[in-house]
Design a protein around this motif. Structure first.
Motif, PDB file in Angstrom:
ATOM      1  N   MET A 141      34.000  55.927  35.467  1.00 52.13           N
ATOM      2  CA  MET A 141      34.801  55.249  36.492  1.00 52.13           C
ATOM      3  C   MET A 141      36.265  55.256  36.075  1.00 52.13           C
ATOM      4  N   SER A 142      37.100  55.779  36.926  1.00 49.81           N
ATOM      5  CA  SER A 142      38.496  56.018  36.614  1.00 49.81           C
ATOM      6  C   SER A 142      39.294  54.750  36.299  1.00 49.81           C
ATOM      7  N   LEU A 143      39.159  53.737  37.138  1.00 52.39           N
ATOM      8  CA  LEU A 143      39.857  52.478  36.894  1.00 52.39           C
ATOM      9  C   LEU A 143      39.449  51.914  35.534  1.00 52.39           C
ATOM     10  N   GLU A 144      38.190  52.048  35.205  1.00 50.47           N
ATOM     11  CA  GLU A 144      37.707  51.551  33.909  1.00 50.47           C
ATOM     12  C   GLU A 144      38.302  52.322  32.743  1.00 50.47           C
ATOM     13  N   SER A 145      38.478  53.632  32.881  1.00 50.85           N
ATOM     14  CA  SER A 145      39.078  54.409  31.788  1.00 50.85           C
ATOM     15  C   SER A 145      40.536  53.998  31.584  1.00 50.85           C
ATOM     16  N   VAL A 146      41.229  53.660  32.662  1.00 51.02           N
ATOM     17  CA  VAL A 146      42.614  53.191  32.557  1.00 51.02           C
ATOM     18  C   VAL A 146      42.625  51.795  31.932  1.00 51.02           C
ATOM     19  N   ARG A 147      41.709  50.958  32.354  1.00 50.98           N
ATOM     20  CA  ARG A 147      41.603  49.611  31.776  1.00 50.98           C
ATOM     21  C   ARG A 147      41.384  49.706  30.257  1.00 50.98           C
ATOM     22  N   GLN A 148      40.494  50.608  29.843  1.00 51.76           N
ATOM     23  CA  GLN A 148      40.213  50.816  28.418  1.00 51.76           C
ATOM     24  C   GLN A 148      41.451  51.339  27.682  1.00 51.76           C
ATOM     25  N   PHE A 149      42.175  52.272  28.317  1.00 51.22           N
ATOM     26  CA  PHE A 149      43.394  52.820  27.724  1.00 51.22           C
ATOM     27  C   PHE A 149      44.386  51.698  27.418  1.00 51.22           C
ATOM     28  N   PHE A 150      44.630  50.834  28.393  1.00 47.16           N
ATOM     29  CA  PHE A 150      45.588  49.750  28.181  1.00 47.16           C
ATOM     30  C   PHE A 150      45.063  48.718  27.190  1.00 47.16           C
ATOM     31  N   ALA A 151      43.771  48.461  27.187  1.00 44.35           N
ATOM     32  CA  ALA A 151      43.198  47.523  26.210  1.00 44.35           C
ATOM     33  C   ALA A 151      43.468  48.015  24.792  1.00 44.35           C
ATOM     34  N   GLU A 152      43.405  49.314  24.592  1.00 44.86           N
ATOM     35  CA  GLU A 152      43.599  49.896  23.262  1.00 44.86           C
ATOM     36  C   GLU A 152      45.062  50.100  22.897  1.00 44.86           C
ATOM     37  N   HIS A 153      45.890  50.510  23.862  1.00 39.74           N
ATOM     38  CA  HIS A 153      47.258  50.942  23.545  1.00 39.74           C
ATOM     39  C   HIS A 153      48.362  49.998  24.004  1.00 39.74           C
ATOM     40  N   ALA A 154      48.086  49.176  24.996  1.00 36.89           N
ATOM     41  CA  ALA A 154      49.128  48.289  25.534  1.00 36.89           C
ATOM     42  C   ALA A 154      48.473  47.090  26.215  1.00 36.89           C
ATOM     43  N   PRO A 155      47.851  46.219  25.424  1.00 33.79           N
ATOM     44  CA  PRO A 155      47.122  45.091  26.021  1.00 33.79           C
ATOM     45  C   PRO A 155      48.010  44.128  26.808  1.00 33.79           C
ATOM     46  N   ASP A 156      49.321  44.218  26.655  1.00 30.83           N
ATOM     47  CA  ASP A 156      50.237  43.369  27.403  1.00 30.83           C
ATOM     48  C   ASP A 156      50.415  43.823  28.851  1.00 30.83           C
ATOM     49  N   ILE A 157      49.988  45.035  29.175  1.00 30.09           N
ATOM     50  CA  ILE A 157      50.155  45.553  30.533  1.00 30.09           C
ATOM     51  C   ILE A 157      48.929  45.206  31.360  1.00 30.09           C
ATOM     52  N   GLU A 158      49.186  44.580  32.492  1.00 32.11           N
ATOM     53  CA  GLU A 158      48.117  44.128  33.376  1.00 32.11           C
ATOM     54  C   GLU A 158      47.968  45.079  34.559  1.00 32.11           C
ATOM     55  N   ILE A 159      46.748  45.451  34.868  1.00 34.95           N
ATOM     56  CA  ILE A 159      46.476  46.288  36.030  1.00 34.95           C
ATOM     57  C   ILE A 159      46.486  45.396  37.272  1.00 34.95           C
ATOM     58  N   ILE A 160      47.224  45.830  38.277  1.00 27.09           N
ATOM     59  CA  ILE A 160      47.324  45.115  39.550  1.00 27.09           C
ATOM     60  C   ILE A 160      46.333  45.775  40.504  1.00 27.09           C
ATOM     61  N   GLU A 161      45.394  45.007  41.018  1.00 31.58           N
ATOM     62  CA  GLU A 161      44.443  45.528  41.995  1.00 31.58           C
ATOM     63  C   GLU A 161      44.728  44.883  43.345  1.00 31.58           C
ATOM     64  N   MET A 162      44.844  45.706  44.360  1.00 27.42           N
ATOM     65  CA  MET A 162      45.166  45.244  45.698  1.00 27.42           C
ATOM     66  C   MET A 162      43.971  45.464  46.615  1.00 27.42           C
ATOM     67  N   SER A 163      43.912  44.711  47.707  1.00 21.50           N
ATOM     68  CA  SER A 163      42.829  44.917  48.671  1.00 21.50           C
ATOM     69  C   SER A 163      43.149  46.089  49.603  1.00 21.50           C
ATOM     70  N   GLN A 164      44.429  46.400  49.769  1.00 25.68           N
ATOM     71  CA  GLN A 164      44.847  47.510  50.620  1.00 25.68           C
ATOM     72  C   GLN A 164      44.973  48.780  49.786  1.00 25.68           C
ATOM     73  N   SER A 165      44.849  49.921  50.446  1.00 25.98           N
ATOM     74  CA  SER A 165      45.040  51.201  49.776  1.00 25.98           C
ATOM     75  C   SER A 165      46.507  51.391  49.387  1.00 25.98           C
ATOM     76  N   THR A 166      46.711  51.952  48.234  1.00 27.16           N
ATOM     77  CA  THR A 166      48.049  52.329  47.769  1.00 27.16           C
ATOM     78  C   THR A 166      48.040  53.822  47.423  1.00 27.16           C
ATOM     79  N   ALA A 167      47.242  54.596  48.160  1.00 29.83           N
ATOM     80  CA  ALA A 167      46.993  55.998  47.851  1.00 29.83           C
ATOM     81  C   ALA A 167      48.175  56.922  48.126  1.00 29.83           C
ATOM     82  N   THR A 168      49.144  56.482  48.927  1.00 25.58           N
ATOM     83  CA  THR A 168      50.336  57.300  49.161  1.00 25.58           C
ATOM     84  C   THR A 168      51.557  56.519  48.701  1.00 25.58           C
TER      85      THR A 168
END
Length: 154
Positions: free
Chosen positions: A1-28
């Motif tokens: 799962m892609s979001l999870e791989s990014v979450r893991q990346f930040f947990a390991e390399h930059a735990p101070d950075i928070e992932i923002i999840e929105m209910s609307q698409s931000t695909a463009t």
């Protein structure tokens, strides 16, 4: 799962950075800018390209376009955009959620000089409804990106 791989990346390399999840698409770029309340240029889009036999990612400001002449000069060859399937296979991220973090395969990453116009940008975070707020310099540091000048702002 892609979001999870990014979450893991930040947990390991930059735990101070928070992932923002929105209910609307931000695909463009346009959708992301509207949802996050920023100018389109402040959205950091990640382009997936094949140069010779190598797949590379270029992170640039949302309102910039690749300049083929500059790209060829900087990377030594013409480039082509990856297909949707190739993007998913190489990065592990869906189109609209592609970012330089938590990649499926190790790829060379470039940050375009146009990003330096902003103190903070919002790249996707591995899904079409996620992003992070981060400085362009921090993107380059975390991904070991090289800075290049391959885009033109529109």
């Amino acid at each position: 799962m892609s979001l999870e791989s990014v979450r893991q990346f930040f947990a390991e390399h930059a735990p101070d950075i928070e992932i923002i999840e929105m209910s609307q698409s931000t695909a463009t770029v346009e959708l992301a800018a509207r949802v996050h309340g920023v100018a389109p240029g402040q959205i950091a889009k990640t382009l997936s390209l094949k140069v010779k036999d190598e797949v590379v990612l270029i992170v640039t400001r949302g309102d910039a376009r690749l300049d083929n002449r500059k790209l060829k000069a900087a990377l030594g060859a013409k480039a082509r955009m990856l297909s949707v399937d190739e993007v998913v296979n190489w990065t592990g991220h869906p189109v609209g959620g592609v970012c330089p973090f938590g990649l499926e395969n190790p790829l060379r990453i470039y940050c375009d000089e146009s990003l330096r116009h902003f103190d903070e940008v919002l790249p996707a975070a591995g899904a079409i409804h996620s992003a992070v707020r981060i400085s362009p310099q921090r993107i380059a540091e975390l991904t070991q990106a090289q800075w290049v000048d391959v885009c033109e702002a529109v």
